[in-house]
Design a protein around this motif. Sequence first.
Motif, short mmCIF file in Angstrom:
data_model
loop_
_atom_site.label_atom_id
_atom_site.label_comp_id
_atom_site.label_asym_id
_atom_site.label_seq_id
_atom_site.Cartn_x
_atom_site.Cartn_y
_atom_site.Cartn_z
N SER A 192 0.68 -1.18 -0.04
CA SER A 192 -0.03 -0.07 0.02
C SER A 192 0.83 1.35 -0.06
N ASP A 193 1.90 1.08 0.32
CA ASP A 193 2.94 2.34 0.60
C ASP A 193 3.64 2.69 -1.05
N LEU A 194 3.17 1.96 -1.87
CA LEU A 194 3.59 1.93 -3.35
C LEU A 194 2.57 3.15 -4.01
N GLU A 195 1.47 3.72 -3.33
CA GLU A 195 0.63 4.83 -3.95
C GLU A 195 1.68 5.90 -4.40
N GLY A 196 1.38 6.30 -5.45
CA GLY A 196 2.30 7.63 -5.92
C GLY A 196 3.54 7.35 -6.25
N GLU A 197 4.06 6.18 -6.41
CA GLU A 197 5.64 5.76 -6.54
C GLU A 197 5.87 5.01 -7.88
N VAL A 198 6.97 5.05 -8.24
CA VAL A 198 7.32 4.34 -9.72
C VAL A 198 7.65 2.95 -9.39
N PHE A 199 6.92 1.91 -10.28
CA PHE A 199 6.96 0.52 -10.16
C PHE A 199 7.74 -0.06 -11.25
N ALA A 200 8.65 -0.80 -11.35
CA ALA A 200 9.18 -1.57 -12.41
C ALA A 200 8.90 -3.20 -12.51
N SER A 201 8.48 -3.53 -13.82
CA SER A 201 8.18 -4.80 -14.09
C SER A 201 8.83 -5.28 -15.28
N ALA A 202 8.42 -6.61 -15.72
CA ALA A 202 9.01 -7.12 -16.94
C ALA A 202 8.00 -6.69 -17.74
N ALA A 203 8.10 -7.62 -18.97
CA ALA A 203 7.00 -7.28 -20.19
C ALA A 203 5.71 -7.19 -19.57
N PRO A 204 4.85 -6.33 -20.60
CA PRO A 204 3.61 -6.16 -20.24
C PRO A 204 2.70 -7.64 -20.13
N THR A 205 2.93 -8.59 -20.93
CA THR A 205 2.18 -9.86 -20.68
C THR A 205 3.14 -10.96 -19.94
#
Length: 385
Positions: free
Chosen positions: A167-180
């Motif tokens: 829940s602390d990630l609200e307003g933050e930048v989140f990195a992830s892998a490919a969209p699918t």
Amino acid sequence: MSDNRWSADRRTFVKTAGAAGVVGLAGCSGGGDGSDGSDGSDGSDGSDGSDGATAGDSGNSVPEVTWVLNPAEEEIDIQVQYQPLFEYLESEVEVDIVEQPTASYSGTAQELRRAAEGDRLFADVSPGAVAQIPSELDVTGMRVAYGAEQYFSLITTTTDSDIESLSDLEGEVFASAAPTSVSGTLFPLYMLSNAGLDIGSAPSGSPEDFDLRTSDHTTAREQLIQDDRIAAAGTGAFSTAAHVPQEQFDEMSQDFVDISAEYEGAGESDPELQLLAVSDPIPRAPVVSNAAWEESLKDDLRQLMIDAPQEAFEHDSQADIAEALNIDPAILDMDESELSEDQQDDLDLVEAHSLWFSGVVEASVEDYDPVAELGRELGLEWSQL
């Protein structure tokens, strides 16, 4: 078979360019997940299939089968990684495996969509591809890692971060892998949604409560480590579990402790990362073939993969991997204290090129129903991805 396994008839890693020339092609670097893979051959430019031959046979008595290679981590030359399996199959059946790396998950799905009657394609795909194009593929089998038929998605942050919960990630930048990517983006989004964050129209659009940066598993991890603007990252456990101490998994997920092939090596890599969430178990990624291919050769190769000994998924030696990557094999015999920083990086790269799965087990489209259900929970239109 010869006494020294199938290595006596060693195949060429890259039939035209050599391994060093395709390292960049084999991974998806920095946001390249939008590519449709159209720079690769679609196998339709040589034969109409009327004689049972696929495109590219050109009258050769040895049938060709194209293997479309799906990228997962940027630094991996996937053609080198898959070398032992291809050598094994070519030693057991009269066939020539032609590797075709794609630049993205979507590129792999596009190649399967393009496949026509007369084409012979195998592909290693994300579990999401089964939900995305179920009528255009047959599931050859599920890849298993040392007995584990399931794997996990992780959300991690840095040890000096102020992030203590999702829940602390609200307003933050989140990195992830490919969209699918199922483990690198879809399950992380599902976990964030369950934590009360509004994911908006992600992954095809933008989340409402945070900024999403998609790339690949390696890039997401490295962005988290190196870029202070990135608050957390979602990846497959194979990318980040080595940075998370085992005791954090002990406290958060007994399933991970009991099932994950990555648990044993957890915490062995620097820098340390802080675990925020662990997904439910995910069915491991399959090998698939194009549904229009109906030759007996397809069934023969499928059964060979399922019956293959573990040695069929192992390189003869790390020296072979080093040579394929143009790395001096001498570093393999050096003490750790003797290695420079660059040599240590090279050694880590050699070790990372061991094939990540140790077998293929029987599976069907139905085994991936949990992934299809995940998509429905996220409101995805699989066919439109």
